[in-house]
Enzyme design. Structure first.
Site: not given
Ligand code: GDP
Ligand code: IMO
Ligand code: MG
Length: 431
Positions: A16, A224, A13, A40-41
């Protein structure tokens, strides 16, 4: 040209999706190489926040082919839902644009059921998985009892394989006195899913090499983060795949010579969903401050499960570990805007373990769990930085924060993100 690896450098999270969406503009192929719909991206299209789980975030660049690589575990049910949703937002994921590697594994309902049951039975020792069936699917792969995506091309043989999967899963579920799966209903559902996705099957590895030979760029989008890596993360509180740069090689079938850039995405603080050690975790008000209340779409609530994320100060010891095991050539620092108004800022530069100081990341999760962070304090800033478009637009103290990351990790910060919009990512040249 070459492969650009884009990897999470913390516990997932990091943003990415946001960065991949930006980089995908210059890629011929954007490929996921590990994990499944546990990811979840988030990408931002205008005012709308769209989440991808299996499809790479390049989905909205019409010239890029989206590929699901061999290292993935693919839930066709989720994929169907996701493709429909992304198409509603204009992604146009036709068989020409979305390719599924024949060697990727299928994540089936028995895996989901067994993940849920084993998590519940772990009680206080639960990993806090996403309950998407990831562990059981990779278990089947390693045990050589898994189903590969290519099997959907042959409807009769596939039907038998699904049947056998259900029977195997039901043996496990029966032993645990859990409800069994309905073989008949699943057979017809999976026959329809196979028919739908068979035209998407491809040799993704061959596509990647053909693109490289044409001089095109391939973006490998990690899921991840490094600290959730099966081998090098905080085992057993990890996911079941190789999340690090090595996973790009095995998950796509490319050699190291093809990888030109290894980009680590790191948030300006840390977050973690699920259980496991997290030395810089903040349980008090500052943790809530970093998480946000959920009123902003970017607040720290799981993109896949909606769970509130644990939050804490930036852990430079852990980030340097990620930089080493990934061989990062650059870092992208996201969510710098979230640090606005915090005074002072803290970054962890060492751990204290039984009164001994160490700047190395312990390989044993139990040891990490007993480490307390040793912080350096840095002055903050109060200016709104959301409209910054170059380093010079940032307050001096924000630049010093970035420099701290660079000097501790020995990795240059190439880009900074100050908001969720594509326009809010800018090169950090001059550092
Ligand atoms: P990922 O799993 O690495 O793709 O990250 P997620 O999408 O799960 O979570 C990142 C969250 O941060 C998302 O809601 C993005 O829209 C948000 N985000 C990413 N970069 C920035 C930033 O520079 N500032 C803010 N405020 N939000 C950001
Ligand atoms: P993105 O790509 C954050 C965490 C779960 C748990 C551990 C194992 O959005 O960054 P699993 O279901 O993979 O067996 O769970 O890994 N986890 C993540 N945490 N971002 C993710 O993906 C994750 N995918 C799995 O919360 O701790
Ligand atoms: Mg994510």
């Amino acid at each position: 040209m070459s492969v650009i690896a884009l990897l999470g450098a913390q516990w997932g999270d990091e943003g990415k999706g946001h960065i991949a969406d930006k980089l995908a503009a210059e890629a011929a192929i954007v490929a996921r190489y590990n994990g499944g719909d546990n990811a979840g991206h988030t990408i931002t299209i205008g005012d709308t926040f769209v989440r991808t789980h299996l499809v790479p975030a390049g989905a909205f660049h019409p010239k890029a082919t989206c590929a699901l690589g061999a290292g993935m575990v693919i839930n066709l049910r989720s994929l169907a839902r996701e493709v429909d949703e992304l198409n509603r937002h204009g992604a146009n994921l036709t068989p020409d644009r979305l390719k599924i590697d024949v060697a990727a594994h299928l994540l089936l309902p028995g895996h989901v059921a067994l993940d849920g049951v084993s998590e519940s039975r772990r009680g206080t020792g639960a990993i806090g998985t996403t309950r998407r069936g990831i562990g059981p699917a990779y278990t089947d792969k390693a045990a050589r009892t898994g189903l590969r995506a290519g099997s959907i091309a042959n409807p009769d043989a596939f039907a038998e394989m699904v049947w056998a999967h259900v029977e195997r899963a039901n043996v496990g579920l029966r032993e645990l006195f859990e409800p069994e799966l309905e073989a008949d209903a699943l057979s017809s559902e999976y026959a329809a899913l196979a028919k739908r996705f068979a035209p998407h099957l491809a040799d993704v590895t061959a596509l990647v090499h053909a693109a490289l030979e044409r001089g095109e760029t391939v973006l490998a989008e990690g899921a991840q983060g490094a600290l959730l890596d099966l081998d090098h993360g905080t085992y057993p509180f990890v996911t079941s795949s190789s999340t690090i740069a090595g996973g790009v090689l095995t998950g796509l079938g490319v050699g190291p010579k093809h990888v030109a850039r290894v980009i680590g995405v790191a948030k300006s603080f840390c977050s973690r969903v699920g259980a496991g050690p997290f030395p810089t975790e903040l349980r008090e008000a500052m943790g809530d401050r970093l998480r946000g209340t959920g009123s902003n779409p970017w607040d720290e609530f799981g993109s896949t499960t909606g769970r509130p994320r644990r939050t804490g100060w930036l852990d430079l010891v852990a980030l340097r570990h990620a930089a080493r095991i990934d061989g990062l050539t650059e870092l992208v620092l996201t969510k710098l805007d979230v640090m606005t108004g915090i005074e002072p800022l803290r970054v962890c530069r060492a751990y204290s373990y039984h009164d001994q100081s160490t700047a190395d990341f312990p390989r044993d999760a139990a040891v990490l769990g007993e480490c307390t962070p040793v912080y350096a304090e840095l002055p903050g800033w109060t200016e709104d930085i959301g409209s910054a478009r170059c380093l010079d637009d940032l307050p001096r103290t924000a630049r010093a924060y970035i420099e701290q990351v660079e000097s501790f990790t020995s990795v240059p910060v190439s880009h900074v993100s100050v908001g969720p919009d594509r326009s809010q990512i800018f090169p950090a040249t001059g550092n």
